[in-house]
Scaffold this active site. Structure first.
Site, mmCIF file in Angstrom:
data_model
loop_
_atom_site.group_PDB
_atom_site.id
_atom_site.type_symbol
_atom_site.label_atom_id
_atom_site.label_comp_id
_atom_site.label_asym_id
_atom_site.label_seq_id
_atom_site.Cartn_x
_atom_site.Cartn_y
_atom_site.Cartn_z
ATOM 1 N N ASP A 266 22.033 -31.093 -44.437
ATOM 2 C CA ASP A 266 21.268 -30.074 -43.720
ATOM 3 C C ASP A 266 20.932 -28.883 -44.615
ATOM 4 O OD1 ASP A 266 21.219 -31.468 -41.366
ATOM 5 O OD2 ASP A 266 22.508 -30.095 -40.250
ATOM 6 N N ASP A 267 19.966 -28.103 -44.177
ATOM 7 C CA ASP A 267 19.580 -26.828 -44.799
ATOM 8 C C ASP A 267 18.953 -26.997 -46.175
ATOM 9 O OD1 ASP A 267 20.778 -25.828 -42.530
ATOM 10 O OD2 ASP A 267 22.585 -25.137 -43.533
ATOM 11 N N HIS B 207 18.379 -26.379 -36.263
ATOM 12 C CA HIS B 207 19.321 -25.549 -37.009
ATOM 13 C C HIS B 207 20.246 -24.844 -36.020
ATOM 14 C CE1 HIS B 207 20.825 -23.170 -40.304
ATOM 15 N NE2 HIS B 207 20.267 -22.045 -39.914
#
Length: 308
Positions: free
Chosen positions: A11-12, A132
């Site tokens: 993620d991110d 998110h």
């Protein structure tokens, strides 16, 4: 042991150059098989280039809680912004939502703008899209999120319900309270996403193995617990199809080299989470040879969403 297809999602992606490099290093080591892009991240364009260069499967990490919107008309005078002109934050977003302060029309505008920016950066629509800080399963938001996925034909998402989570006594009580809230919201989202034809892997893992709590043994245990829980609930068919024996899992991870201010973030600089040693700890754990060998011995195949 059934055949397992495991999507390990970093993620991110796009948060900062050091996060990007760490995720790429994990992918090249065979430890991450999929990434989720923050299009409002300060290094999003660099991340999209890296994904193209190394043929990394990439989806969209829709962001409504950290940094700045990408939709031009929402950058000023929007219900999604706090008094400083940024998104409300992980808990601030939830508070504003509970008070009825957020306009769902603006949520939809921003989600569409993020899908369009993803397409502009990568040259294609995202095969999967999640939220998110798990904002996509929140009340009201879940309906808008599902509508946007259906509109763009985005087939896959994430439902963060982790089997065995409540037994993980190493998780701090305050964090467990947040996770229980995420789980409750997720349970209430299943029917909404199902009605819109959206799919997700059979199993989600990632809350109990996040940051300092990640270890090879914790990942093994989480996978085994989840598979046992899943298979116990699925009746065995009289004439089994080999494909029906396949279990799909998404493991959410956040590897990377720690952000160094002022570089990074989504418009307001990197947060404590991204600057901590825990990002590097995840990276170092995921690339350990014993984890890779465990996958092989347990008939676990790493893949991306397009492979399930």
């Amino acid at each position: 042991m059934p055949q397992v297809k495991l999507i390990v999602t970093g993620d991110d992606f796009g948060y900062c150059p050091r996060r990007n490099q760490g995720i790429v290093d994990c992918f090249l080591a065979g430890a991450v098989s999929n990434v989720s892009l923050l299009v409002n991240g300060s290094a999003a364009a660099d991340a999209a280039r890296l994904a193209g260069r190394y043929n990394i499967p990439i989806g969209l990490h829709a962001n409504l809680s950290e940094g700045s919107p990408v939709c031009e008309v929402l950058k000023t005078n929007s219900s999604l912004l706090n008094q400083d002109g940024f998104f409300h934050g992980k808990m601030g977003f939830r508070t504003a939502l509970s008070k009825g302060l957020l306009k769902m029309s603006e949520v939809k505008q921003e989600l569409r703008a993020q899908v369009e920016l993803f397409r502009e950066l990568t040259g294609h629509l995202p095969p999967h899209m999640d939220g998110h800080q798990h904002v996509h399963v929140l009340p009201e938001v879940r309906h808008v999120f599902a509508q946007v996925l259906e509109e763009y034909g985005i087939e896959y998402t994430r439902i963060p319900i982790e089997p065995g989570l409540h037994k993980c006594d190493w998780i701090a009580p305050s964090l467990m309270d947040f996770y229980r809230g995420v789980e409750d919201d997720s349970l209430n989202t299943v029917d909404v996403f199902t009605r819109h034809g959206i799919r997700w892997p059979n199993i989600y893992i990632g809350l109990s193995t996040m940051g300092k709590n990640m270890s090879v043994s914790n990942i093994w245990s989480a996978i085994d617990t989840a598979i046992g829980d899943f298979t116990s609930k699925v009746p065995s068919p009289a004439h089994p199809d080999p494909q029906s024996k396949t279990v799909t899992i998404e493991l959410m991870v956040h590897p990377g080299y720690p952000s160094v201010p002022p570089i990074g973030g989504c418009g307001e600089g990197p947060d404590d989470f991204s600057q901590s040693w825990e990002r590097l700890h995840e990276l170092q754990t995921l690339i350990k040879p014993e984890l890779q060998s465990h996958y092989k011995t347990r008939n676990i195949q790493l893949c991306s969403f397009k492979d399930i």
